[in-house]
Design a protein around this motif. Sequence first.
Motif, PDB file in Angstrom:
ATOM      1  N   GLN A 107       3.529   1.548  -1.759  1.00 46.68           N
ATOM      2  CA  GLN A 107       4.287   1.467  -3.004  1.00 46.68           C
ATOM      3  C   GLN A 107       5.722   0.996  -2.797  1.00 46.68           C
ATOM      4  O   GLN A 107       6.594   1.219  -3.646  1.00 46.68           O
ATOM      5  CB  GLN A 107       4.279   2.807  -3.735  1.00 46.68           C
ATOM      6  CG  GLN A 107       2.886   3.297  -4.109  1.00 46.68           C
ATOM      7  CD  GLN A 107       2.152   2.311  -5.021  1.00 46.68           C
ATOM      8  OE1 GLN A 107       2.624   1.962  -6.089  1.00 46.68           O
ATOM      9  NE2 GLN A 107       0.986   1.857  -4.565  1.00 46.68           N
ATOM     10  N   ALA A 146       0.813  -1.216   0.000  1.00 49.10           N
ATOM     11  CA  ALA A 146       0.000   0.000   0.000  1.00 49.10           C
ATOM     12  C   ALA A 146       0.844   1.262   0.000  1.00 49.10           C
ATOM     13  O   ALA A 146       0.396   2.318  -0.436  1.00 49.10           O
ATOM     14  CB  ALA A 146      -0.945  -0.011   1.197  1.00 49.10           C
ATOM     15  N   ARG A 149      -1.193  -0.327  -9.614  1.00 47.43           N
ATOM     16  CA  ARG A 149      -0.499   0.020  -8.365  1.00 47.43           C
ATOM     17  C   ARG A 149      -1.455   0.230  -7.188  1.00 47.43           C
ATOM     18  O   ARG A 149      -1.024   0.535  -6.080  1.00 47.43           O
ATOM     19  CB  ARG A 149       0.335   1.289  -8.566  1.00 47.43           C
ATOM     20  CG  ARG A 149       1.567   1.054  -9.427  1.00 47.43           C
ATOM     21  CD  ARG A 149       2.462   2.274  -9.462  1.00 47.43           C
ATOM     22  NE  ARG A 149       3.734   1.972 -10.094  1.00 47.43           N
ATOM     23  CZ  ARG A 149       4.793   1.475  -9.469  1.00 47.43           C
ATOM     24  NH1 ARG A 149       4.720   1.234  -8.156  1.00 47.43           N
ATOM     25  NH2 ARG A 149       5.913   1.220 -10.107  1.00 47.43           N
ATOM     26  N   THR A 150      -2.739   0.065  -7.443  1.00 44.92           N
ATOM     27  CA  THR A 150      -3.709   0.251  -6.373  1.00 44.92           C
ATOM     28  C   THR A 150      -3.849  -1.039  -5.585  1.00 44.92           C
ATOM     29  O   THR A 150      -4.248  -2.071  -6.140  1.00 44.92           O
ATOM     30  CB  THR A 150      -5.074   0.669  -6.935  1.00 44.92           C
ATOM     31  OG1 THR A 150      -4.918   1.867  -7.697  1.00 44.92           O
ATOM     32  CG2 THR A 150      -6.062   0.899  -5.815  1.00 44.92           C
TER      33      THR A 150
END
Length: 240
Positions: free
Chosen positions: A129, A127, A174-175
């Motif tokens: 990244q 979360a 990327r979510t």
Amino acid sequence: MGMPDAEGQGPPDGLPDLPPEWGRVIVPDDASALAHEARQVRRELRRLRRRTVWRGRLGLTPRPDGRPPLGLPVLIVLVSVLITLAGLATVTWPRSARSGDGPTVVPYPTAAPAAVGPLPALDLVDATQSPVPLRSLLPAMIILVDACACADQVTQAAAAAPPGVTVVTVTGGRTVGTSPTPGVRPLADPAGGLRDYVRLAAHPSAAPAILVDREGTLVRLVPELGPVEDYRADLARIAA
């Protein structure tokens, strides 16, 4: 000299007798009167000459010793080969689908396909990244939820996982999704490497799962999460 005709006139002096079936022969004074007959004769001679030439080229003219022409067997074999090729072309020629036929529908696989090789060394993100090496989570049950959250199936899988087995949900991009199930680690796969690895198209009602042991060996690929009993034994294998 010849016999006189019905009018008492015989053939001209110096000419042989003509066959009686020819009837009366009249020789016109003007040769142009025979132009039509001359054209017919020349046409027939040309036709005979062309036929003779082609028969000679194809070897169909009789040989001097009376044996059959050399080209006749070759011609027979050639015709047979052409007929055979035409039949093969008719059988193997692709046929277009009839307009009344519906499209061929390939059902979504329910059985595990063949192994696709060891798990690649991929980096996922959490979360924040931050990169998370996938191999650091082994042994693991990795569930792809990029097309279907399938919360009930994920909850059942997490409850069935033995101690030491990490249950991971992976989304695309990327979510990173939030997992309401305790013990499940949500991650994201920005590069889509896992979807390419399993070689399964995303299906809106299915969440495939990958069961990998601590050595990175693929033990089971489940194309669609179903009852836990279908893969409970494999969970025990990767935990060993």
